[in-house]
Design a protein around this motif. Structure first.
Motif, PDB file in Angstrom:
ATOM      1  N   UNK A  23       0.716  -1.238   0.100  1.00 43.37           N
ATOM      2  CA  UNK A  23      -0.106   0.053  -0.126  1.00 43.37           C
ATOM      3  C   UNK A  23       0.966   1.585  -0.134  1.00 43.37           C
ATOM      4  N   UNK A  24       2.221   1.434   1.329  1.00 40.73           N
ATOM      5  CA  UNK A  24       2.803   2.775   0.695  1.00 40.73           C
ATOM      6  C   UNK A  24       2.975   2.765  -0.150  1.00 40.73           C
ATOM      7  N   UNK A  25       4.064   1.414  -1.207  1.00 37.55           N
ATOM      8  CA  UNK A  25       4.417   1.740  -2.269  1.00 37.55           C
ATOM      9  C   UNK A  25       3.369   2.107  -3.155  1.00 37.55           C
ATOM     10  N   UNK A  26       2.432   1.237  -3.783  1.00 36.26           N
ATOM     11  CA  UNK A  26       1.324   2.317  -4.378  1.00 36.26           C
ATOM     12  C   UNK A  26       0.775   3.703  -4.064  1.00 36.26           C
ATOM     13  N   UNK A  27       0.934   4.306  -2.774  1.00 32.37           N
ATOM     14  CA  UNK A  27       0.601   5.311  -2.388  1.00 32.37           C
ATOM     15  C   UNK A  27       2.320   6.236  -3.119  1.00 32.37           C
ATOM     16  N   UNK A  28       3.622   5.683  -2.324  1.00 28.32           N
ATOM     17  CA  UNK A  28       4.811   6.392  -3.371  1.00 28.32           C
ATOM     18  C   UNK A  28       4.286   6.861  -4.703  1.00 28.32           C
ATOM     19  N   UNK A  29       4.234   5.458  -5.278  1.00 28.96           N
ATOM     20  CA  UNK A  29       4.753   5.349  -6.394  1.00 28.96           C
ATOM     21  C   UNK A  29       3.604   6.944  -7.694  1.00 28.96           C
ATOM     22  N   UNK A  30       1.892   7.087  -6.786  1.00 25.60           N
ATOM     23  CA  UNK A  30       1.332   8.391  -7.589  1.00 25.60           C
ATOM     24  C   UNK A  30       1.915   9.232  -6.999  1.00 25.60           C
TER      25      UNK A  30
END
Length: 264
Positions: free
Chosen positions: A153-160
């Motif tokens: 979830x953190x990776x998804x947010x970070x990339x966005x």
């Protein structure tokens, strides 16, 4: 606004003649365009819009992060309640924050449109994006472990938000290390077991860094987390109280390193 075109055109004409006039007018036009954009971004109306977007995005993503592993833990609820309490929200704002958190924790919640709206409102300011991501990292660390679902979830947010995985991992390491100094109030004290390695990690530098680069890294972090700077960029005043607690952790880590190096 035409001052850039006027000055650029005049200088170009004096230096290069008619061709310089054309070049100067073009350069001046681009300057005027950039200046207008900057002034609009810093307008009270736009700052108010950014603050609202930051507030709403923070609590929507907090709900999303809390539910990432399939359930919301007591520690995550307590952490969110602590954030709301420290912000000193009004009854209406508190109700809104809780409602946003619930929306974010819904099974069908998608972070993409939420973050897209935030980026549009904030103009993609790097420090705002980083502060927002650190809020989510702190929630993920509320129960002292970050499981695979929370990592995803953190990776998804970070990339966005425009961060790559390497940048996210460094931010995670820094946040975890800074946590060892939390509550020390900027003094040299830290929780038991804290090492010099933790202090360097908290500043995002290696132990081999020279004194000049160490001080530069420290000053950069302190500048990024300065209350006035965060407020000017659009972080809500109430949320700055929490964001700037990190400055105390950074200060404490720096003091530990200074002491070990015999620096003043």
């Amino acid at each position: 606004m035409f001052y850039g075109k006027l000055i650029g055109g005049a200088l170009g004409l004096l230096v290069l003649g008619p061709i310089g006039l054309i070049i100067g007018l073009f350069v001046g036009h681009m300057f005027d365009k950039g200046l207008i954009k900057t002034l609009r971004f810093a307008s009270p109306e736009n700052i108010a819009r950014i603050k609202l977007s930051f507030f709403e995005t923070t609590f929507l993503l907090s709900g999303y992060m809390a539910k990432a592993d399939g359930h919301i833990s007591k520690q995550e609820v307590d952490h969110t309640e602590m954030v709301i309490s420290q912000m000193g929200l009004s009854a209406e704002q508190r109700t809104r924050a809780i409602e946003l958190f619930r929306q974010g924790s819904a099974a069908d919640f998608q972070p993409e449109p939420v973050i897209a709206r935030f980026l549009e409102a904030s103009g993609g300011q790097q420090q705002l994006k980083q502060t927002l991501l650190f809020f989510q990292i702190s929630l993920a660390m509320a129960d002292h472990t970050i499981d695979q679902a929370e990592q995803a979830a953190l990776k998804r947010i970070a990339i966005l938000l425009g961060f790559n995985e390497a940048q996210l991992q460094q931010m995670l390491r820094m946040a975890q290390a800074q946590g060892h100094f939390h509550g020390s109030g900027g003094a040299t004290g830290a929780e038991p077991g804290t090492t010099l390695e933790d202090a360097y990690e908290a500043l995002g530098v290696s132990e081999s860094v020279d004194d000049k680069a160490l001080k530069r890294a420290y000053r950069k972090l302190m500048s990024e987390n300065h209350p006035d700077k965060l407020i000017a960029q659009g972080v809500p005043e109430d949320m700055v109280k929490i964001a700037t607690e990190k400055s105390q952790d950074i200060q404490a880590a720096y003091e530990m390193i200074k002491k070990s190096r015999g620096l003043r």
